[in-house]
Design a protein around this motif. Sequence first.
Motif, PDB file in Angstrom:
ATOM      1  N   LEU A  15      15.022  25.466   1.030  1.00  0.00           N
ATOM      2  CA  LEU A  15      15.689  24.171   1.144  1.00  0.00           C
ATOM      3  C   LEU A  15      16.518  24.022   2.418  1.00  0.00           C
ATOM      4  O   LEU A  15      16.998  22.933   2.710  1.00  0.00           O
ATOM      5  N   LEU A  16      16.694  25.085   3.190  1.00  0.00           N
ATOM      6  CA  LEU A  16      17.520  24.999   4.398  1.00  0.00           C
ATOM      7  C   LEU A  16      17.007  23.944   5.375  1.00  0.00           C
ATOM      8  O   LEU A  16      17.796  23.286   6.048  1.00  0.00           O
ATOM      9  N   ALA A  17      15.700  23.762   5.432  1.00  0.00           N
ATOM     10  CA  ALA A  17      15.118  22.767   6.339  1.00  0.00           C
ATOM     11  C   ALA A  17      15.528  21.351   5.955  1.00  0.00           C
ATOM     12  O   ALA A  17      15.494  20.444   6.787  1.00  0.00           O
ATOM     13  N   GLU A  18      15.922  21.148   4.710  1.00  0.00           N
ATOM     14  CA  GLU A  18      16.312  19.814   4.238  1.00  0.00           C
ATOM     15  C   GLU A  18      17.810  19.541   4.390  1.00  0.00           C
ATOM     16  O   GLU A  18      18.265  18.432   4.140  1.00  0.00           O
ATOM     17  N   VAL A  19      18.571  20.550   4.805  1.00  0.00           N
ATOM     18  CA  VAL A  19      20.017  20.393   4.960  1.00  0.00           C
ATOM     19  C   VAL A  19      20.303  19.719   6.304  1.00  0.00           C
ATOM     20  O   VAL A  19      19.796  20.131   7.340  1.00  0.00           O
ATOM     21  N   TYR A  23      22.294  13.992 -14.082  1.00  0.00           N
ATOM     22  CA  TYR A  23      20.861  14.243 -14.219  1.00  0.00           C
ATOM     23  C   TYR A  23      20.251  14.538 -12.856  1.00  0.00           C
ATOM     24  O   TYR A  23      20.654  13.967 -11.843  1.00  0.00           O
ATOM     25  N   ASN A  24      19.279  15.446 -12.852  1.00  0.00           N
ATOM     26  CA  ASN A  24      18.616  15.797 -11.606  1.00  0.00           C
ATOM     27  C   ASN A  24      17.806  14.632 -11.054  1.00  0.00           C
ATOM     28  O   ASN A  24      17.801  14.379  -9.880  1.00  0.00           O
ATOM     29  N   GLY A  25      17.098  13.957 -11.906  1.00  0.00           N
ATOM     30  CA  GLY A  25      16.290  12.829 -11.464  1.00  0.00           C
ATOM     31  C   GLY A  25      15.131  13.272 -10.601  1.00  0.00           C
ATOM     32  O   GLY A  25      14.873  14.459 -10.419  1.00  0.00           O
ATOM     33  N   LEU A  60      14.077  28.026  -6.996  1.00  0.00           N
ATOM     34  CA  LEU A  60      14.440  26.700  -6.525  1.00  0.00           C
ATOM     35  C   LEU A  60      14.108  25.690  -7.602  1.00  0.00           C
ATOM     36  O   LEU A  60      13.080  25.777  -8.251  1.00  0.00           O
ATOM     37  N   GLY A  61      14.977  24.746  -7.748  1.00  0.00           N
ATOM     38  CA  GLY A  61      14.737  23.738  -8.760  1.00  0.00           C
ATOM     39  C   GLY A  61      15.442  22.453  -8.431  1.00  0.00           C
ATOM     40  O   GLY A  61      15.964  22.250  -7.336  1.00  0.00           O
ATOM     41  N   GLY A  62      15.475  21.578  -9.418  1.00  0.00           N
ATOM     42  CA  GLY A  62      16.067  20.263  -9.258  1.00  0.00           C
ATOM     43  C   GLY A  62      17.543  20.311  -8.933  1.00  0.00           C
ATOM     44  O   GLY A  62      18.045  19.495  -8.155  1.00  0.00           O
ATOM     45  N   SER A  63      18.266  21.256  -9.519  1.00  0.00           N
ATOM     46  CA  SER A  63      19.709  21.326  -9.274  1.00  0.00           C
ATOM     47  C   SER A  63      20.017  21.693  -7.832  1.00  0.00           C
ATOM     48  O   SER A  63      20.932  21.133  -7.226  1.00  0.00           O
ATOM     49  N   GLU A  64      19.258  22.612  -7.278  1.00  0.00           N
ATOM     50  CA  GLU A  64      19.487  23.004  -5.890  1.00  0.00           C
ATOM     51  C   GLU A  64      19.182  21.831  -4.955  1.00  0.00           C
ATOM     52  O   GLU A  64      19.931  21.547  -4.026  1.00  0.00           O
ATOM     53  N   GLY A  65      18.069  21.144  -5.210  1.00  0.00           N
ATOM     54  CA  GLY A  65      17.724  19.974  -4.405  1.00  0.00           C
ATOM     55  C   GLY A  65      18.763  18.873  -4.538  1.00  0.00           C
ATOM     56  O   GLY A  65      19.101  18.187  -3.562  1.00  0.00           O
ATOM     57  N   LYS A  66      19.274  18.694  -5.758  1.00  0.00           N
ATOM     58  CA  LYS A  66      20.318  17.690  -6.007  1.00  0.00           C
ATOM     59  C   LYS A  66      21.549  18.008  -5.165  1.00  0.00           C
ATOM     60  O   LYS A  66      22.146  17.112  -4.561  1.00  0.00           O
ATOM     61  N   ILE A  67      21.924  19.277  -5.088  1.00  0.00           N
ATOM     62  CA  ILE A  67      23.101  19.667  -4.317  1.00  0.00           C
ATOM     63  C   ILE A  67      22.881  19.436  -2.824  1.00  0.00           C
ATOM     64  O   ILE A  67      23.780  18.979  -2.119  1.00  0.00           O
TER      65      ILE A  67
END
Length: 171
Positions: free
Chosen positions: A33-37, A156-158, A1-8
Motif C-alpha cells: 500500500l505504500l505506493a498509494e500513500v 465501515y470499510n466500504g 492487507l485488507g480493507g482496514s489498511e486501505g481505509k487508513i
Amino acid sequence: LGGSEGKIVRLANSIAARGDRVVIAYLNGPTDLLAEVSSAVTVVNLDRRGPVSLRALGRLIDVIAAHGIGTVVSVNLYASLYTWLARLRLGRKRFRMLASVNTTKFVSRAQSRQMLLYRHALAAADVVIFGAETQRRLWRDRYGIGARPGRAAVLYNGVDIERFEAPQGLD
C-alpha cells in the motif's frame, strides 16, 4: 492487507490533503500500500524484528515524540499493543489512542492468552473503532470492549468504487 489498511491510507491521504501533518508508522511489511500513500504523508518503517520488538517500540516512541503526535490510530490488535506500550512509556496524557479492530476470530489457546494483553491495550484506548456494528457487539459481549458510551465507534470499510469500477463494456 485488507480493507482496514486501505481505509487508513485513504483517511491519512485526505487528512494530509487538508493541510494537517500525518505520519504513518508501520511495524513491518508487506508494503504493497505504500505506493498509494500521498507524498504529503510521512512514512516511517519501525523495522520490527521478532514477536515483540523493543527496537520497534523505541522507534515508535521516538516518532511520536519527534513529531509531537497528538493522536495515534492503530490498525489491528498487534499494532494496538505497541501503541498501548508507547502510551505507558510516554504517559497517558501524551497522546490520544484510537484502536481499529478488524478481527473477530479467537479460537486457539495461544490467541486466547494473547487476548489478556490485547484486552488491556483496547481498554486503555480512548476510542475503539470497529469495522461493523455486529463486530462491535461481539467484542462488547465477549470481552467487554466498547461497552462504555462514547468509547466505541463503527467505521465501515466500504468499497472504493473508483478503484473497482468495471471497465467499459463489462457488466
